[in-house]
Design an enzyme around this catalytic site. Structure first.
Site, PDB file in Angstrom:
ATOM      1  CB  CYS A  10     -61.844 -58.723 -24.739  1.00 17.22           C
ATOM      2  SG  CYS A  10     -62.759 -57.207 -24.950  1.00 17.22           S
ATOM      3  N   GLY A  64     -45.526 -58.770   4.216  1.00 17.95           N
ATOM      4  CA  GLY A  64     -46.219 -57.888   3.286  1.00 17.95           C
ATOM      5  C   GLY A  64     -47.709 -58.044   3.512  1.00 17.95           C
ATOM      6  NE  ARG A  65     -50.517 -63.274   1.107  1.00 19.19           N
ATOM      7  CZ  ARG A  65     -50.673 -63.524  -0.203  1.00 19.19           C
ATOM      8  NH1 ARG A  65     -51.818 -63.230  -0.778  1.00 19.19           N
ATOM      9  NH2 ARG A  65     -49.706 -64.088  -0.897  1.00 19.19           N
TER      10      ARG A  65
HETATM   11  N1  LLP Z   1     -39.859 -61.398   1.366  1.00 18.53           N
HETATM   12  C1  LLP Z   1     -39.623 -61.947   0.175  1.00 18.53           C
HETATM   13  C2  LLP Z   1     -38.234 -62.240  -0.205  1.00 18.53           C
HETATM   14  C3  LLP Z   1     -40.682 -62.244  -0.707  1.00 18.53           C
HETATM   15  O1  LLP Z   1     -40.431 -62.805  -1.887  1.00 18.53           O
HETATM   16  C4  LLP Z   1     -42.019 -61.956  -0.321  1.00 18.53           C
HETATM   17  C5  LLP Z   1     -43.149 -62.217  -1.206  1.00 18.53           C
HETATM   18  C6  LLP Z   1     -42.218 -61.351   0.944  1.00 18.53           C
HETATM   19  C7  LLP Z   1     -41.124 -61.094   1.757  1.00 18.53           C
HETATM   20  C8  LLP Z   1     -43.585 -60.975   1.439  1.00 18.53           C
HETATM   21  O2  LLP Z   1     -44.415 -62.083   1.596  1.00 18.53           O
HETATM   22  P1  LLP Z   1     -45.862 -61.917   2.265  1.00 18.53           P
HETATM   23  O3  LLP Z   1     -45.645 -61.592   3.732  1.00 18.53           O
HETATM   24  O4  LLP Z   1     -46.571 -60.824   1.569  1.00 18.53           O
HETATM   25  O5  LLP Z   1     -46.502 -63.225   2.068  1.00 18.53           O
HETATM   26  N2  LLP Z   1     -48.588 -61.978  -5.769  1.00 18.53           N
HETATM   27  C9  LLP Z   1     -48.778 -63.106  -4.870  1.00 18.53           C
HETATM   28  C10 LLP Z   1     -47.808 -63.112  -3.717  1.00 18.53           C
HETATM   29  C11 LLP Z   1     -46.350 -63.063  -4.129  1.00 18.53           C
HETATM   30  C12 LLP Z   1     -45.386 -63.068  -2.964  1.00 18.53           C
HETATM   31  C13 LLP Z   1     -44.001 -62.826  -3.414  1.00 18.53           C
HETATM   32  N3  LLP Z   1     -43.016 -62.700  -2.379  1.00 18.53           N
HETATM   33  C14 LLP Z   1     -50.233 -63.095  -4.403  1.00 18.53           C
HETATM   34  O6  LLP Z   1     -50.992 -62.230  -4.813  1.00 18.53           O
HETATM   35  O7  LLP Z   1     -50.626 -63.951  -3.630  1.00 18.53           O
END
Ligand code: LLP
Length: 421
Positions: free
Chosen positions: A346, A277-278
């Site tokens: 706030c 994702g990220r």
């Molecule tokens: N697959 C699963 C099963 C996941 O739970 C996640 C992310 C991903 C893929 C994608 O991970 P990435 O490649 O994006 O690291 N809100 C938090 C991050 C939460 C991630 C949750 N799961 C933040 O802003 O850092």
């Protein structure tokens, strides 16, 4: 290659001046670069070649349908964690056979909709979920392809709120019990075992925890095969981290990640799925905001912006750092000064950065939060009845609003007053 650069003293997204977008739609807004999204997707796909693979974009990081269409048209699959995300993927034209369904709490309704609509695989996280899926599929006269998400008990060495691969976390099935649960899965009607799934956390800045987890998956693959299971797909989750500052961070590159995957799993002749994702969305997006006031406090100056914690919650939720830069390039020799950068909500928690060095700033000046494409807009809320922040996609020298700012009428009409009041 960075697509958010100064041209003639004005910060641009690709070839569009951010001042032009701000003049057209107002602030705050999220802005994404199509070229960056494309490049990041391709980096992963190329890193895994020539292994058979599918890069399933984790929709949770950035879910706008226009973005999903852009990635889907490049060949990406999608990782969804709710039927809402499933609907987004389908609305973007992504076929069901490129969608994997993850998450610890899929409901029977969600399973039914995904089965009927078409799904590549369910990543099953518990025995009760496995049994529920078997019942739902059988009732429909269908077969659900599954991978079991195993919890390898590996320390991802990331922020505690986004680590998922330790045995105390709610995710997956303890890897030690996996053979037993695969044996049960093989006997259940309506279930077809196709692979193994693992995801140990997010914003990992080293390859080693991944490698430990993937080694355990390799061993489990051999064991399960020796027990007669057909393991043809390995879903390795997401989690590869990104640099949030331009100076000192250098997380591993997708190319190194891909090489490590080939080294640990390449010999197993499996199709590799990953769920980044990220790394695809994070540095593809920025949040653009305007200074409302420059307020002198006791021994510190506050820069009060029109963006707030409801628009970008990562700093208050994870103490996350986002680089903040002015849209108008400071003249050479201008001395930076420290600001506490805050929003109008706030709560003291509505603080983006403390004592951050910025050039002198005045009312009306525009600033940008970098690296805000992932877990930015998707985590926004209307707290304090602040309209959901709009989203803009840039490609070359043109831009489009891909989610409009709601009007107050839109917001207010969602509530209703019961007639007995
Ligand atoms: N697959 C699963 C099963 C996941 O739970 C996640 C992310 C991903 C893929 C994608 O991970 P990435 O490649 O994006 O690291 N809100 C938090 C991050 C939460 C991630 C949750 N799961 C933040 O802003 O850092």
């Amino acid at each position: 290659m960075d697509h958010f650069l100064y041209q003639d003293g004005i910060l641009h997204a690709e070839d569009v001046a951010l001042t032009d977008i701000a003049a057209t739609i107002g602030t705050p807004f999220y802005c994404y670069s199509a070229a960056t999204l494309t490049r990041h997707y391709k980096l992963f796909s190329e890193a895994l070649s020539p292994l058979p693979h599918l890069v399933c974009f984790a929709i949770k990081s950035l879910s706008n349908i226009a973005i999903l269409k852009l990635l889907g048209d490049l060949g990406a699959g999608m990782d969804v964690v709710s039927i809402g995300e499933y609907h987004r993927a389908r609305a973007a034209g992504v076929p069901g056979n490129r969608i994997v369904f993850s998450g610890v709490g899929k409901t029977r309704d969600e399973m039914r909709t995904a089965l009927l609509g078409g799904i590549r695989q369910f990543n099953v996280e518990s025995e009760p979920e496995l049994r529920a899926l078997s019942q739902v599929a059988t009732a429909l006269g269908m077969t659900a392809p599954i991978a079991l998400r195993v919890n390898p008990d590996v320390d991802a060495r990331t922020h505690a709120k986004i680590a998922t691969g330790k045995k105390e976390n709610k995710f997956g099935i303890p890897i030690t019990r996996a053979p037993q649960i695969y044996a049960e899965a093989a006997t259940l009607p309506g279930i077809q075992v196709v692979g193994i799934d693992v995801h140990i956390g997010s914003q990992l800045t080293e390859l080693e925890p991944f490698e430990q987890a993937f080694q355990k998956v390799a061993d489990l693959t051999e064991l399960l095969r020796s027990q007669g299971h057909s393991i043809t797909r390995l879903d390795l989750g997401g989690g590869l981290g990104i640099p949030y500052t331009r100076s000192n961070e250098a997380p591993p590159l997708p190319l190194d990640y891909g090489a490590m995957i080939k080294r640990t799993l390449g010999h197993l002749n499996c199709e590799i799925e990953i769920e980044p994702g990220r790394l695809i969305s994070g540095n593809s997006g920025i949040l653009v905001s305007k200074v409302i006031y420059n307020k002198q406090g006791e021994g510190r100056d506050f820069l009060i912006l029109d963006a707030a914690m409801n628009d970008l919650i990562r700093p208050s939720m994870y103490d996350a750092h986002h680089d903040i830069v002015p849209v108008i390039e400071p003249a050479p020799g201008i001395l930076p000064q420290p600001f506490d950068v805050v929003g109008p909500v706030c709560e003291t928690g509505d603080t983006f950065a403390k004592q951050r060095d910025l050039p002198p700033m005045a009312e009306g000046d525009l600033v940008v939060f970098r690296s805000a494409g992932a877990y930015g807009a998707v985590m926004a809320s209307e707290y304090n009845t602040r309209p959901l922040v709009p989203e803009v996609l840039v490609q070359g020298d043109h831009f489009a609003v891909i989610r409009a700012r709601p009007t107050f009428e839109d917001i207010l009409k969602r509530d209703s007053i019961p007639e007995w009041l």
